[in-house]
Write an enzyme that holds these catalytic residues in place. Structure first.
Site, PDB file in Angstrom:
ATOM      1  N   ASP A  33       0.807  -1.220   0.000  1.00  0.00           N
ATOM      2  CA  ASP A  33       0.000   0.000   0.000  1.00  0.00           C
ATOM      3  C   ASP A  33       0.839   1.269   0.000  1.00  0.00           C
ATOM      4  O   ASP A  33       0.333   2.347  -0.269  1.00  0.00           O
ATOM      5  CB  ASP A  33      -0.847   0.032   1.287  1.00  0.00           C
ATOM      6  CG  ASP A  33      -2.137  -0.727   1.142  1.00  0.00           C
ATOM      7  OD1 ASP A  33      -2.587  -0.928   0.009  1.00  0.00           O
ATOM      8  OD2 ASP A  33      -2.697  -1.119   2.182  1.00  0.00           O
TER       9      ASP A  33
HETATM   10  C1  BGC Z   1      -2.893  -3.885   4.422  1.00  0.00           C
HETATM   11  C2  BGC Z   1      -2.662  -4.736   3.216  1.00  0.00           C
HETATM   12  C3  BGC Z   1      -1.382  -4.348   2.552  1.00  0.00           C
HETATM   13  C4  BGC Z   1      -0.236  -4.360   3.520  1.00  0.00           C
HETATM   14  C5  BGC Z   1       1.050  -3.893   2.926  1.00  0.00           C
HETATM   15  C6  BGC Z   1      -1.696  -3.907   5.320  1.00  0.00           C
HETATM   16  O1  BGC Z   1      -1.873  -3.021   6.354  1.00  0.00           O
HETATM   17  O2  BGC Z   1      -4.024  -4.343   5.110  1.00  0.00           O
HETATM   18  O3  BGC Z   1      -3.737  -4.606   2.325  1.00  0.00           O
HETATM   19  O4  BGC Z   1      -1.161  -5.233   1.505  1.00  0.00           O
HETATM   20  O5  BGC Z   1      -0.545  -3.531   4.621  1.00  0.00           O
HETATM   21  O6  BGC Z   1       1.067  -2.560   2.609  1.00  0.00           O
END
Ligand code: BGC
Length: 824
Positions: free
Chosen positions: A486
């Site tokens: 993200d």
């Molecule tokens: C989110 C995921 C994401 C991950 C890496 C998590 O907090 O829920 O959707 O893939 O972070 O960024």
């Protein structure tokens, strides 16, 4: 140095036993499995909600409070001048004994003081919208005890977000009713709400309070509420301000005598035309009925026994016996339990997720499915339909949706280009577990709009196409706002601290930002999709609701997969590892040429799982590079070296200090990707050593204090080697790590893999592994599978099914009980 211990595993009872209330962080548990849920810490802190932690919060909780974890369901016991709580908090009166046992969907907290023992069993009975708190008070002294007991809950005004901010309204809306031993919370019931909550006890009360300030005193605290300290309830009736519920009971206990009290926190919904029994008086019929079902110790004990049986059955579906307690307890108990919790909550409510920020994630929930689908397949089925219903006609999708409304969240929107692929991942796992191809025939809308329905299969197809239609200059997938990571926001370009990294796309026109993580994910899920189409082409399923030439579709997608593999080999290889991405301008990310963050884990994980370039040695080199550059004492970090400064072109990732979160933290979620890559490559020793590093039961022994968070579950992130405090864990419970750890150990390490026509057996083990047995319920069958590794890391030599030799590695499915022997 001897580490201080706060607790230990009790495998026989499937419990973690906390023996010191002052854990390094609140160590919590979850109650409830379907509609009514509670979070409970080891000192009874936490809160309850119905379905949705944002829209239907029943009791109030203040995150990041001082002191930490204040507010919860509290019992105050006044014994002479001493006031204490069974869970030590909030009074913090030193106890003669304290213990908290977190079990499967229940928690038991016991305290002893001056010869009185108070033990509270907390759980949500199956199919009930209520939390039971069964309090047992026992006089272990030689004197008669005259105790004054006060219960305490604080109501939340339903919407947990506005509850925290709209005080100009909130302080005037609160309403309660009191009837016998039941306190009803009915704020906003007079207008659009058709629900209320109640707090009941199955004994006559000698007083009560419902107004917080009257009970606590404006200048007092939860630790010394005035009413309790004076031993005198005020019988307050809340009008506005902050409604609470507190019962007051006088208890006399003879030496050796014990008494049970059943407290019940319930939630009720009424039909629009049945809301009131008299003007302003709520209709309590359903509440009375619910109370009647749980108003004696016997009824409650029965409900608790049913809950325990429910867990017995769930945990009997996959059971391993390796002789290694640390492995067995994670596989048989805690990992599976955490998978249920992540399935239920996605990333919405924990002690790190406030319940108002995120609902269910599109990618998150699909991944959670693989850890849960064997437990209750019908619920997984419904979840897949719910998720797919938030997709758009072009295959893109809402990144998150609210569990209560099942609608996509407009605040975050879509544009995360990995999202669509996960739908294939989740659906394939479901079909392989159940053999239920009919799910593909379900008519599923777009964006929940009636009239837009197409088959689920069509949703899968447009998911794949979404990737194919969004390729960049290297024929690799465009990343959009971000892929799985993200925080890798390659179109954001923000210097404004008020902008969200994830929803801001200051520049995206003409972007060349491409993702190798999505490329690998596309190849893995694309192969799955092709296999599915081939299965369908062979007449496995004839579509009722649509038409498709499955053989042609399989061929079409195989071409796209092959093209992607070529693109990765040509433009995604850096010499010793796979690149991570190309940025907006088409410059390499995660390359030896970069100044920092030369290598990232995500593309190593996905491209090795996809086995891209295995024949050219790419997979082995990539896995070696993970060991060389990413691995440390506590697991594998996300990238290396860590970013030391903010990079405008990269977005949130470089906003984190070194070693934390997506900037070189050990993001446990992605370690299993590399471990699976190791397993596919047959490197059992390496797979195991990576796995054991992030296996909670191993960490439990070594670092109770350092690790800080609950030692019985995985956390999202452990501070990496570049961090100020390497090894410190954060964001426990709600993480894709749970499902991935399960998928990895159950299917790739222990090697028991559901497939369309049966169970594939293909373990990958450390050389030191001894014989082990897995009992696996699968559809209508039950297999007892014994594996004899004979020192091999990989490679099944022979299999017998009920004494008869089996060709290949798949045990063909047939109902009934079977004995399987496997020689490696
Ligand atoms: C989110 C995921 C994401 C991950 C890496 C998590 O907090 O829920 O959707 O893939 O972070 O960024």
């Amino acid at each position: 140095m001897e580490q201080k211990r706060y607790g230990h595993f009790d495998d026989q009872h499937r419990e973690y036993v906390i023996t010191d209330p002052q854990t390094p962080w609140p160590w919590i548990n979850y109650l409830g499995n379907e509609d009514f849920f509670s979070l409970i810490s080891n000192t009874a802190g936490g809160y309850s909600f119905y379905k949705d932690a944002k829209f239907r919060r029943i009791t109030r909780y203040r995150y990041n409070n001082v002191p930490m974890d204040n507010g919860g369901r509290y019992f105050y016991i006044k014994d002479g001048d001493t006031v204490w709580n069974p869970g030590w908090k909030p009074c913090k009166t030193p106890l003669d004994f304290y213990e908290c046992r977190h079990g499967m969907s229940y928690t038991r907290i016991s305290g002893r003081k001056n010869g009185v023992e108070a033990s509270v069993l907390f759980f949500v009975p199956l199919k009930k919208w209520a939390e039971v708190q069964k309090l047992t008070l026992k006089n272990e002294s030689k004197e008669v005890k005259q105790l004054k007991l006060f219960s305490f809950e604080e109501w939340c005004l339903w919407n947990a977000a506005t509850d925290m901010e709209n005080f100009q309204r909130n302080f005037s809306t609160g309403e309660v009713e009191i009837e016998g031993s039941t306190i009803y919370h009915k704020t906003e019931y007079r207008e659009r709400r058709n629900h209320y909550a109640f707090y009941h006890v199955n004994a006559p009360i000698q007083g009560f309070d419902t107004d917080r300030e009257t009970f606590v005193g404006l200048y007092n605290e939860f630790a010394d509420p005035q009413a309790v300290m004076e031993g005198k309830p005020r019988n307050s009736h809340a009008h506005g301000w902050s409604p609470i519920a507190s019962h007051y009971i006088e208890v006399t206990l003879q030496p050796g005598e014990s008494k049970d009290f059943v407290f019940l926190l319930g939630y009720i919904e009424n039909e629009q035309d049945e809301k009131f029994e008299a003007p302003q008086v709520i209709n309590k019929k359903k509440a009375h009925a619910l109370i009647a079902e749980l108003d004696t110790t016997e009824k409650v004990d029965k409900a608790f026994a049913a809950l325990c049986e429910y867990w017995d059955a769930l945990l009997n579906i996959y059971k391993v016996k390796t002789g290694n307690d640390k492995l067995d307890r994670m596989v048989n108990i805690w990992n599976q339990y955490q998978c249920m919790v992540t399935f239920n909550f996605s990333r919405s409510a924990s002690f790190f997720e406030s319940g108002v920020g995120r609902g269910m994630g599109f990618r998150d929930s699909n991944q959670d499915l693989v850890g849960f689908v064997h437990q209750i397949p019908p619920r997984a089925r419904q979840r897949i339909i719910d998720i797919a219903s938030t997709q758009f006609p072009d295959g893109g999708c809402y990144h998150q949706y609210q569990p209560l409304t099942k609608r996509g969240n407009n605040d975050i929107g879509g544009g995360f280009n990995d999202d669509p692929c996960w739908l294939i991942f989740g659906t394939v796992a479901y079909i392989k577990e159940t053999g239920d191809f009919s799910i593909l025939d379900e008519m599923v809308p777009f964006d929940n709009q009636p009239g837009t329905e197409v088959t689920l299969f069509e949703h899968l197809k447009i998911s794949m196409d979404h990737v194919i239609k969004n390729l960049g200059p290297h024929m690799l997938p465009l990343i959009g706002r971000a892929d799985w990571n993200d925080c890798l926001n390659l179109n954001c370009f923000s210097w404004d601290p008020n902008e969200s990294f994830q929803t801001t796309e200051n520049v995206s026109e003409g972007t060349k930002a491409e993702s190798l993580m999505i490329a690998g994910l596309f190849v893995v899920t694309g192969k799955d999709y092709v296999a599915l189409c081939q299965k369908l082409a062979n007449g496995q399923w004839s579509m009722v609701n649509g038409q498709c030439d499955f053989a042609a579709e399989a061929a079409r997608m195989q071409q796209a997969v092959d093209a992607m593999i070529e693109a990765v080999k040509k433009h995604g290889w850096d010499g010793e590892w796979y690149l991570r991405a190309y940025d907006f301008y088409g410059r390499k990310i995660g390359s030896n040429e970069c100044e920092e963050a030369k290598i990232f884990i995500e593309s190593q994980g996905w491209c090795t799982m996809a086995e891209i370039g295995a024949e050219d040695g790419m997979v082995a080199k990539s896995l070696d590079s993970c060991k060389k550059y990413l691995e440390c004492e506590h697991g594998m970090v996300l990238n290396n070296p860590a970013f030391t400064k903010y990079i405008y072109e990269y977005g949130e990732i470089s906003s984190y200090p070194e070693g934390y979160k997506e900037n070189a933290g050990i993001f446990c979620h992605n370690n299993p990707w590399v471990i699976i890559g190791e397993c596919l490559a047959g490197r059992g020793n390496d797979a195991w050593s990576h796995y054991a590093k992030i296996l909670p039961s191993y960490v439990e022994e070594k670092y109770q204090t350092l690790h800080k968070v609950e030692p019985y579950v995985n956390c999202q992130m452990v501070a990496g080697k570049d961090a100020f405090k390497p090894g410190e864990g954060k964001n426990s419970w709600l993480t894709g790590t749970a499902a991935w750890m399960w998928y990895t150990v159950s299917e790739f390490i222990l090697g028991i893999k559901p497939d369309y026509d049966g169970i594939r057996i293909d373990p990958c083990l450390p050389e030191t592994a001894s014989d082990y047995t897995v009992c696996r319920k699968f559809r209508e069958a039950e297999y007892e599978i014994t594996i004899h590794p004979n020192g091999a890391q990989k490679g099944v030599k022979s299999i017998t099914l009920d004494g008869q030799p089996v060709n290949g590695t798949i045990i063909p499915y047939s109902a009934g009980k079977h004995i399987v022997e496997v020689m490696m």
